[in-house]
Design an enzyme around this catalytic site. Structure first.
Site, PDB file in Angstrom:
ATOM      1  N   ASP A 128      46.480  22.366  28.969  1.00 30.81           N
ATOM      2  CA  ASP A 128      46.692  23.532  28.115  1.00 30.81           C
ATOM      3  C   ASP A 128      48.091  24.037  28.426  1.00 30.81           C
ATOM      4  O   ASP A 128      48.582  23.897  29.546  1.00 30.81           O
ATOM      5  CB  ASP A 128      45.645  24.608  28.422  1.00 30.81           C
ATOM      6  CG  ASP A 128      45.708  25.755  27.421  1.00 30.81           C
ATOM      7  OD1 ASP A 128      46.428  25.616  26.423  1.00 30.81           O
ATOM      8  OD2 ASP A 128      45.034  26.771  27.651  1.00 30.81           O
ATOM      9  N   ASP A 359      41.598  26.725  31.888  1.00 33.14           N
ATOM     10  CA  ASP A 359      41.250  27.936  32.635  1.00 33.14           C
ATOM     11  C   ASP A 359      40.429  28.939  31.825  1.00 33.14           C
ATOM     12  O   ASP A 359      39.887  29.888  32.379  1.00 33.14           O
ATOM     13  CB  ASP A 359      42.518  28.632  33.154  1.00 33.14           C
ATOM     14  CG  ASP A 359      43.474  29.014  32.025  1.00 33.14           C
ATOM     15  OD1 ASP A 359      43.205  28.641  30.865  1.00 33.14           O
ATOM     16  OD2 ASP A 359      44.495  29.671  32.304  1.00 33.14           O
ATOM     17  N   ASP A 363      38.259  26.327  26.935  1.00 36.39           N
ATOM     18  CA  ASP A 363      38.460  25.012  27.547  1.00 36.39           C
ATOM     19  C   ASP A 363      37.169  24.427  28.120  1.00 36.39           C
ATOM     20  O   ASP A 363      37.150  23.270  28.544  1.00 36.39           O
ATOM     21  CB  ASP A 363      39.500  25.110  28.680  1.00 36.39           C
ATOM     22  CG  ASP A 363      40.852  25.567  28.174  1.00 36.39           C
ATOM     23  OD1 ASP A 363      41.248  25.117  27.085  1.00 36.39           O
ATOM     24  OD2 ASP A 363      41.509  26.369  28.862  1.00 36.39           O
TER      25      ASP A 363
END
Length: 616
Positions: A128, A359, A363
């Site tokens: 990410d 995080d 996700d």
């Protein structure tokens, strides 16, 4: 900010979106460990074979002429013990456990023992943008003065405003870090940031200043700066600083003083880490909820290859086969929903070992789907709970250390596993040989214990803890049996020759047990020498220690190991056969390689036929 607010709860429990995402992760994911799958196959196969083979061998040994019940039991026990690769599973678990301890020193929490192997085999890492490549913070890149202003004058205004306002959003923190100073003018009023107006400001005794998005602060007047802004908007987040006359009145006037260029603060170690994975042949995919163009600009700053290969979530193909193709072609996936992240990772897993770092709640599905999920400590509990690894410092620059640790484990286990399976191979073949030829099993348990401990157990433990950071490839079993089968078969050939010699020349086999044990030890030590190459000082010491220990125990304690003493005939016998064995092992390995290539080509042809049928 102060005041009161009322909120209406519309959904509770599983009706909430976050709860739905979490509930979708509540399934048991199979362990992604080729080593454990391979060892389980070996153990299951042995478990199936060992019972009927043991019974047949015991019956055959019991009815041998001149053999007693005690000898039949001892011989059968020797065969059964020999077939079990005792110590291999224990060694594997021990080495993984040692790796967990080592990684804990790097502030890495391992929640699944065998995920270390997955990271060693990883082909694709999905990141990410926020929190991994960037710090989740903003930074001021530059200020662009307008209408006779200077950077110094803009700095004074921005610094005075940040001293007056108490805003703690990412933008305010970035400007405050760049220009903070004591106010030059008396503060009369602070205009807090409003999500509706999209600006904040400060009214000083002299003038009033506002900071915000261009289209909201300047409104239609911002169009005159559009050409200038077009280039900046592609790379940065752009804010405008304006001076306001008659703020809040009908005759209010706003004058643009300058543009403030901000961008996500890129982690210092990001470029180095990305370059490491590129060198190692590991593909990087950025899966983010942000605009793919903004993500592309960040990767361009890092000079990352493939920064221009991006796609937005709404543009992803619906057809799964097309999705697999796009997942491999594109590098950046922007505006992704949680389910889309999961689908992309699932598509990447078709041909690769995939790891994901995340995080947030968005996700979670992707982390669960990946072969190895890596969560940041700064992330949400849900992300940490479904991940196999947690970076307790939220610093993804430790990833190379994790990968290297995994490679050390896998490469070393692959090296030493063959030594354990040599004994399994020749014990199984000798059991069959003893049943077919109606001959006494050639080993006593204590002789196998000598070979297992001195030639296998002790050296393999130390070798398994050595540094070894070569890239891991697939095919654990094929690589292990390339060494185990030829060496094991050579031991059987040796014993068959000795049995035939004793039968033809009417010699007592008991007098030649020393030759059998010595040659078997030689073949095992030869394999130890092979895996120790290239030799360094430490490996030389280990190899010499094992050779001397094996020979000393046979020479000094022949009665304990139930062998005769060394003589000229036995030494000549051992030397001649050992010399021939070297060529036999090389020959059998060549045959193994040819057979393996043929088998793989047949498998590939079968796969191609299935693919053609599927498309037709």
């Amino acid at each position: 900010v102060s005041g009161n607010a009322k909120a209406k709860v519309e959904h509770i429990g599983y009706d909430n979106y976050t709860a739905k995402i979490s509930s979708d992760t509540k399934y048991i994911k199979p362990i992604s460990s080729e080593i454990m799958r391979s060892l389980n196959k070996i153990v299951k196969t042995i478990s199936v074979i060992i019972v009927p083979l043991g019974i047949l061998l015991f019956a055959r040994q019991l009815y041998l002429s001149g053999n007693t019940l005690q000898n039949a039991v001892v011989n059968t026990v020797a065969a059964i013990i020999g077939m079990i690769p005792e110590g291999l599973v224990l060694l594997t678990s021990t080495v993984f456990a040692v790796s967990v301890i080592r990684l804990s020193k790097e502030k890495v929490l391992v929640q699944d023992l065998y995920c270390i192997e997955s990271l060693a085999r990883v082909d694709v890492i999905c990141l990410d943008k926020t929190g991994t490549i960037t710090e989740g913070k903003m930074e001021v890149v530059d200020v662009i003065p307008l209408d006779g202003e200077t950077k110094a004058s803009l700095g004074d205004i921005l610094g005075s405003m940040m001293a007056a306002t108490k805003d703690k959003n990412a933008t305010a923190i970035a400007i405050r870090d760049a220009y903070y100073r004591k106010p030059k003018w008396k503060v009369e009023e602070v205009i807090p940031f409003s999500s509706e107006k999209k600006y904040s400001g400060v009214k000083f005794a002299t003038d009033t200043y506002l900071i915000g998005a261009v289209e909201f602060v300047l409104k239609d007047h911002g169009k005159s700066y559009q050409k200038m802004l077009d280039d900046y908007i592609k790379k940065y987040r752009v804010l405008v600083l304006v001076k306001v006359n008659n703020y809040g009145k009908k005759n209010e006037e706003r004058k643009a003083l300058g543009f403030i260029l901000l961008q996500d603060k890129v982690r210092k170690e990001a470029k180095k880490t990305l370059e490491y994975f590129k060198e190692q042949g590991v593909a990087i995919k950025i899966i983010s909820g942000d605009n793919p163009i903004s993500v592309s600009n960040i990767l361009k700053q890092l000079e990352f290859e493939g920064y221009d290969k991006f796609i937005a979530g709404p543009d992803l193909p619906k057809d799964y086969e097309e999705l697999v193709k796009v997942a491999h072609e594109k590098v950046i996936f922007g505006r992704m929903t949680p389910s889309q992240k999961q689908m992309v990772i699932k598509a990447l897993k078709e041909d690769n070992t995939v790891s994901m770092i995340g995080d947030g709640v968005n996700d979670v599905l992707g982390l669960k789907e990946a072969d190895c999920g890596i969560a940041l400590q700064s992330g949400v509990n849900a992300a940490r709970s479904v991940s196999e690894v947690v970076l307790t410092t939220s610093d993804f620059s430790v990833l190379p250390d994790i990968v290297n640790e995994g490679r050390r484990v896998v490469n070393n286990i692959e090296r030493v596993a063959a030594m354990y399976l040599i004994k399994t191979t020749y014990s199984f073949l000798l059991s069959l040989l003893s049943i077919v030829l109606t001959y006494e099993y050639p080993f006593y348990p204590i002789q196998l214990s000598l070979i297992s401990s001195v030639c296998v157990g002790i050296p393999s433990f130390f070798l398994a803890l050595e540094p070894n950071y070569n890239k891991v490839t697939k095919g654990f079993l094929s690589k292990v049996f390339r060494n185990a089968l030829p060496n094991g078969m050579t031991v059987v050939i040796n014993i068959f020759i000795i049995i035939m010699f004793c039968t033809v020349f009417h010699k007592d086999f008991e007098n030649y047990r020393l030759v059998v044990v010595a040659l078997t030890g030689f073949i095992t030590l030869r394999q130890l020498y092979t895996i120790c190459k290239p030799l360094n000082l430490w490996r030389k010491i280990l190899l010499i220690f094992c050779i001397i220990s094996f020979l000393e125990l046979l020479i000094l304690l022949p009665d304990l190991f139930l062998v005769s003493k060394f003589g000229i005939v036995s030494i000549i016998f051992i030397s001649v056969i050992a010399f021939i064995d070297t060529y036999i092992i090389d020959f059998l390995q060549e045959i193994y390689d040819k057979v393996l290539i043929k088998v793989r080509s047949i498998n590939n042809e079968i796969k191609e036929r299935k693919e053609r049928k599927k498309h037709s």
